[in-house]
Design a protein around this motif. Structure first.
Motif, mmCIF file in Angstrom:
data_model
loop_
_atom_site.group_PDB
_atom_site.id
_atom_site.type_symbol
_atom_site.label_atom_id
_atom_site.label_comp_id
_atom_site.label_asym_id
_atom_site.label_seq_id
_atom_site.Cartn_x
_atom_site.Cartn_y
_atom_site.Cartn_z
ATOM 1 N N PRO A 85 -10.067 35.971 16.313
ATOM 2 C CA PRO A 85 -11.297 35.762 17.103
ATOM 3 C C PRO A 85 -11.384 36.651 18.337
ATOM 4 O O PRO A 85 -12.442 36.723 18.959
ATOM 5 C CB PRO A 85 -11.224 34.281 17.479
ATOM 6 N N THR A 86 -10.286 37.340 18.704
ATOM 7 C CA THR A 86 -10.313 38.206 19.887
ATOM 8 C C THR A 86 -10.570 39.665 19.508
ATOM 9 O O THR A 86 -10.305 40.571 20.293
ATOM 10 C CB THR A 86 -8.976 38.105 20.641
ATOM 11 N N VAL A 87 -11.100 39.898 18.307
ATOM 12 C CA VAL A 87 -11.290 41.276 17.849
ATOM 13 C C VAL A 87 -12.377 41.995 18.650
ATOM 14 O O VAL A 87 -12.350 43.227 18.777
ATOM 15 C CB VAL A 87 -11.620 41.288 16.342
ATOM 16 N N LEU A 140 -19.279 36.772 15.436
ATOM 17 C CA LEU A 140 -18.644 36.966 16.740
ATOM 18 C C LEU A 140 -19.402 38.061 17.486
ATOM 19 O O LEU A 140 -19.964 38.976 16.870
ATOM 20 C CB LEU A 140 -17.178 37.386 16.590
ATOM 21 N N GLY A 141 -19.379 37.997 18.816
ATOM 22 C CA GLY A 141 -19.919 39.074 19.624
ATOM 23 C C GLY A 141 -21.423 39.210 19.532
ATOM 24 O O GLY A 141 -22.162 38.226 19.499
ATOM 25 N N ILE A 149 -15.378 47.641 19.032
ATOM 26 C CA ILE A 149 -15.973 46.593 18.189
ATOM 27 C C ILE A 149 -16.748 45.638 19.092
ATOM 28 O O ILE A 149 -16.191 45.062 20.033
ATOM 29 C CB ILE A 149 -14.886 45.830 17.411
ATOM 30 N N VAL A 150 -18.050 45.476 18.795
ATOM 31 C CA VAL A 150 -18.877 44.590 19.613
ATOM 32 C C VAL A 150 -19.298 43.336 18.865
ATOM 33 O O VAL A 150 -19.826 42.402 19.474
ATOM 34 C CB VAL A 150 -20.141 45.307 20.128
ATOM 35 N N GLY A 151 -19.100 43.279 17.549
ATOM 36 C CA GLY A 151 -19.528 42.103 16.803
ATOM 37 C C GLY A 151 -19.001 42.096 15.390
ATOM 38 O O GLY A 151 -18.451 43.084 14.891
ATOM 39 N N VAL A 152 -19.158 40.952 14.760
ATOM 40 C CA VAL A 152 -18.772 40.744 13.359
ATOM 41 C C VAL A 152 -19.988 40.179 12.629
ATOM 42 O O VAL A 152 -20.608 39.208 13.087
ATOM 43 C CB VAL A 152 -17.573 39.790 13.225
ATOM 44 N N ALA A 153 -20.345 40.786 11.503
ATOM 45 C CA ALA A 153 -21.505 40.349 10.727
ATOM 46 C C ALA A 153 -21.243 38.999 10.075
ATOM 47 O O ALA A 153 -20.082 38.596 9.893
ATOM 48 C CB ALA A 153 -21.847 41.395 9.662
#
Length: 895
Positions: free
Chosen positions: A237-239, A205-206, A253-257
């Motif tokens: 998914p809106t994290v 994400l992100g 938080i800008v992304g998820v690995a």
């Protein structure tokens, strides 16, 4: 099951276009049969008889298919014929099928699980593109590997021209507050902006970090690990765009690995989030930055080799550039070299564990489980040989009627494969226990750690390969031997009279297989017993302190932005409240404490310890402690006095040294009152006021350490551990202590809470795991070998029924008959023991470096194992020997 296999093979045949060829061949065959039938009917023959004559004229349909060149036609038919026959044969031997399933399941499952661990450590690459092009860059000083300083990293990245790109990170503990949950200490990484770009990853994400995220004034950003996103935010998914508090500051938080990524080169520490390294001042305002400095800094570095460059060329260029840096910065980089290692996995980090140690541990584990599987295969081969011996007359009849030897071997191999299939399925199912076993083997630490064992395609392929290999190991040799009987003796043989090759107790290949089983069992038992005895010896080693009835809880006030004055007040307040708790004998602050994996050093200039003034500065391991620490830890004071409240921040510097430090620094002199200088010849003076007994801090096998205890008031630390000697049960004491800490600061997370014994257990965890696995493997192998020996002796008795009946009829006593049978088993046991002890002696030498407190040639081990093996051989052979004495001589002679 056979029908399912047939259906699967039919679908494969359809996919390969084989069934069309079969259909055309069958249509031609039926056309000719129909034409011949019509011809015979026209001649006056009845239709049924005409049909039978026509079928007899054209022969077997499978031969017609083969003559027409139908691919796999006859093989396809024979395969299922073999499987049907094997299923009927094994249905009449349920004991053999159950034994094979269970033993093969254990052997294959253990191999698959251990390979999953080894794969996770040594072979499973990080989820990135072209991991083979990733390399780790380390410095060397007198041969010892170390991480780079950030200034050295920037020179390598920007000035060397060696790497296509180079990234760096620092692993750090962080306080994380996510949502409504209380603050929790987690492992994180401060990374350079190109960290994820060098890896070539795409976020789930992100987005990941960019160069603009590290400029002065940039927003505080964070990337979550996939696991942390799932666990803390339920995969929302809106994290992206939400904020969390890290060390008390807000981070967006800008992304998820991506899933499965657990950081780079951190040796089982799993980071839960990443932040830009430029956020150091936001995370630790006013603290000394770790993102600068040179040789021996904090930057764990990895990069991608340039296109067309080999690993050797890159390593040589890195060494030359490190030499240039040493010449340019002689004050910091003198004697600095460069070391390049592969960076395919998270365990390729020589600063945590030398590659040879990982390779040795992995090789020993694979060797142990391979021995177990070999014992299983040898045992099953023995059972198959014995079964073939009992079926020699049947096999001889089939050969005499025209069956080819190859056809017979294929039939027996099909039986072995069908026998192995349930065991392989059980072994595959056992792979699911790998993660649970890993949780039991990995030390219990504050941060999430693990090997990351998973059932992926490599583990499945490996398990499938060893399953096929197991079938060949225990099925091929018996099949080849059984397909070559002496036809005349085999056809004449009645029950109880063996053919010549097996007559008079000569057991052909079965005896060597039992010897192999017993020898491998001895090797595993010796290795397991050495580990068990080593672990017991390690627990009896004097550690220099009393770990009983001690509980510890750690705090890191720096992560909550405590200044020094507030932290000192916190330490005093908590200590006063904890000391007043019921059941508390002593309590104090100290850091580090024994077996908590941390370390601190105190640089001292001591006049006269070396010939040249430049070499008179040494580093002692040290702990900053509050008054009463030695009493709380149970460390005896052997001379002088303990540190007290009078050793405050404004008083002259004082310290207590260990006996080893006193002997090292002032040999032959009274250490009380001796003086040294902190940090160098021009540093402040510090005086020795006491000498404490030597204690072990990192390993039960370490030599006495040169150690110093300094007052916390004079050497302030914002990370400390509360040590409490209590008469209360540990769980109740920890609840009370955490209650006190929460009352003083409800937002402060604690870590490392537990007993001192748990810390020691964590240090002994590798040895404890090795001891447990070694004992399990050894006992399993011995049990399987005992079953094989029992089967061998039982079949030998069955084959010698007539001989034993004659002996009894001629007056042999039951004791002499039992001795006759046991003697042959004892010879096999003695031979297996001799071969096994030779192999065990070699394995013991390899284990020399990982044993505590005992010699690899430990006499008790090399006496205990032969005694145990002798008892097993006696029991396994006595039962069929006793049965032999109950033979009816008249019935045996009638055979």
């Amino acid at each position: 099951m056979v029908d399912r296999l047939r259906g699967l093979a039919a679908r494969v045949a359809d996919a390969l276009g084989l069934r069309g060829a079969r259909r055309r061949a069958d249509e031609e065959f039926h056309f000719h049969v129909d034409m011949e039938t019509e011809k015979l009917v026209a001649q006056g023959m009845r239709p049924a008889e005409a049909r039978r004559r026509a079928r007899a004229l054209f022969g077997n349909m499978e031969r017609h298919r083969a003559a027409m060149g139908v691919p796999l036609g006859r093989w396809y038919h024979d395969l299922f014929a073999d499987l049907r026959y094997a299923a009927r044969a094994l249905r009449r031997a349920p004991g053999l099928a159950i034994a094979a399933t269970l033993t093969l399941g254990v052997g294959i499952g253990l191999n698959g699980i251990v390979f999953g661990f080894v794969d996770g450590m040594l072979f499973r690459p990080v989820p990135t593109v072209h991991p083979e092009r990733l390399v780790g860059l380390f410095t060397t000083d007198r041969g010892a590997p170390n991480t780079l300083g950030f200034d050295d990293y920037r020179d390598f990245r920007d000035r060397s021209g060696i790497f296509a790109d180079l990234a760096a990170f620092v692993g750090v503990p962080l306080n994380l507050e996510a949502g409504a949950a209380a603050a929790d200490m987690v492992w994180g990484e401060m990374v350079t902006p190109n960290y994820f770009a060098v890896l070539g990853m795409r976020p789930t994400l992100g987005r990941f970090f960019t160069a603009g995220d590290s400029v002065p004034g940039a927003s505080a950003l964070a990337v979550l690990s996939h696991e942390s996103w799932q666990r803390r935010f339920a995969g929302d998914p809106t994290v992206v765009g939400r904020t969390v508090r890290v060390n008390g500051s807000r981070f967006t938080i800008v992304g998820v690995a991506p899933p499965g990524f657990r950081g780079m080169r951190t040796f089982s520490f799993w980071p839960e989030l990443w932040t830009p390294a430029a956020m150091h001042d936001v995370l630790w305002p006013g603290k000394e930055r770790v993102t600068h400095g040179r040789n021996g800094g904090w930057a764990t570095t990895f990069g991608r080799m340039r296109d067309g460059w080999s690993a050797a060329r890159t390593a040589e260029a890195a060494r030359l550039f490190a030499r240039r840096l040493a010449q340019t910065y002689p004050e910091t980089n003198r004697d600095m070299g460069a070391l390049l290692v592969p960076a395919r996995t998270s365990f390729d980090n020589p600063t945590f564990a030398p590659p040879r140690i990982l390779t040795l541990a992995s090789s020993l584990a694979v060797f142990a489980v391979s021995c177990v599987l070999l014992v299983v295969c040898a045992n099953l081969a023995n059972l198959m040989l014995a079964r073939a011996a009992a079926r020699q007359r049947e096999l001889a009849v089939r050969l005499s009627l025209g069956c080819s030897r190859g056809r017979l071997v294929r039939q027996l191999l099909a039986e072995a494969a069908l026998l192995a299939a349930p065991g392989a399925a059980l072994g595959m199912t056992a792979l699911l226990a790998g993660p649970a076993l890993e949780r039991r083997m990995v030390p219990h630490l504050q941060f999430r750690v693990g090997i990351g064992a998973a059932v992926d395609h490599r583990v499945l392929l490996y398990t499938a390969a060893i399953s096929v290999m197991a079938v060949l190991l225990f099925g091929l040799a018996p099949a080849l031997r059984a397909s070559r009987p002496s036809l005349v003796p085999a056809l004449k043989a009645a029950r109880g009279t063996a053919p010549r090759s097996h007559a008079r107790g000569r057991l052909g290949m079965r005896a060597p297989l039992v010897v192999v089983q017993l020898a491998l069992s001895v090797v595993l038992l010796v290795g397991g017993t050495l580990f068990v005895r080593s672990l017991r010896a390690a627990r009896e080693i004097d550690l220099g302190f009393d770990a009983r009835d001690r509980v510890v809880v750690s705090v890191n006030l720096g992560l909550q932005r405590y200044d020094e004055a507030r932290a000192r007040a916190f330490y005093r307040d908590v200590l006063a409240r904890v000391t007043a708790l019921p059941g508390v004998v002593d309590a104090s602050w100290g850091f580090p404490v024994p077996f908590d994996t941390y370390g601190r050093g105190l640089r001292l200039y001591v006049d006269g310890i070396a010939r040249s003034p430049e070499d008179q500065t040494i580093v002692l391991a040290s702990s900053a402690v509050a008054p009463g620490f030695l009493a709380a830890m149970g460390i005896p004071l052997v001379a002088g006095r303990d540190l007290s409240a009078d050793d405050s921040s404004g008083a002259p510097l004082r310290m207590v040294v260990s006996r080893a430090a006193a002997a090292r620094l002032w040999p032959g002199r009274d250490p009380i009152g001796q003086r040294a200088r902190v940090s160098g010849a021009d540093g402040p003076e510090i005086t020795v006021v006491g000498v404490a007994a030597d204690a072990k801090y990192l390993s039960v096998s370490e030599a006495p350490r040169t150690y110093a205890y300094v007052p916390l008031d004079q050497h302030f630390r914002d990370q400390e551990t509360l040590v409490v000697h209590t008469r209360q049960p540990a769980a109740a004491a920890l609840r009370q202590i955490r209650g006190v800490l929460a009352a003083v600061d409800p937002a402060l997370p604690t870590f490392g809470g537990g007993t001192m014994m748990q810390g020691i257990d964590n240090a002994l965890n590798p040895g404890q795991s090795a001891a447990s696995l070694g004992a399990v493997f050894g006992l399993a192998a011995l049990l399987i070998a005992a079953v094989g020996l029992y089967a061998l002796v039982a079949y030998a008795v069955a084959e010698r029924t007539r001989e034993l009946g004659v002996r009894i009829a001629l007056g042999a006593t039951p004791a002499r008959v039992r001795a006759l049978v046991v003697r042959s088993a004892a010879r096999l046991g003695a031979l297996g023991l001799a071969v096994g002890l030779v192999g065990a002696a070699g394995v013991a030498r390899v284990l020399r470096g990982v044993l505590y407190g005992i010699s690899p040639n430990d006499p008790a081990t090399f006496v205990l194992v032969p005694v145990a093996l002798g008892l097993v051989v006696l029991v396994a052979s006595y039962v069929p020997a006793r049965r032999a004495t109950r033979l009816d001589p008249s019935a045996a002679l009638r055979e």
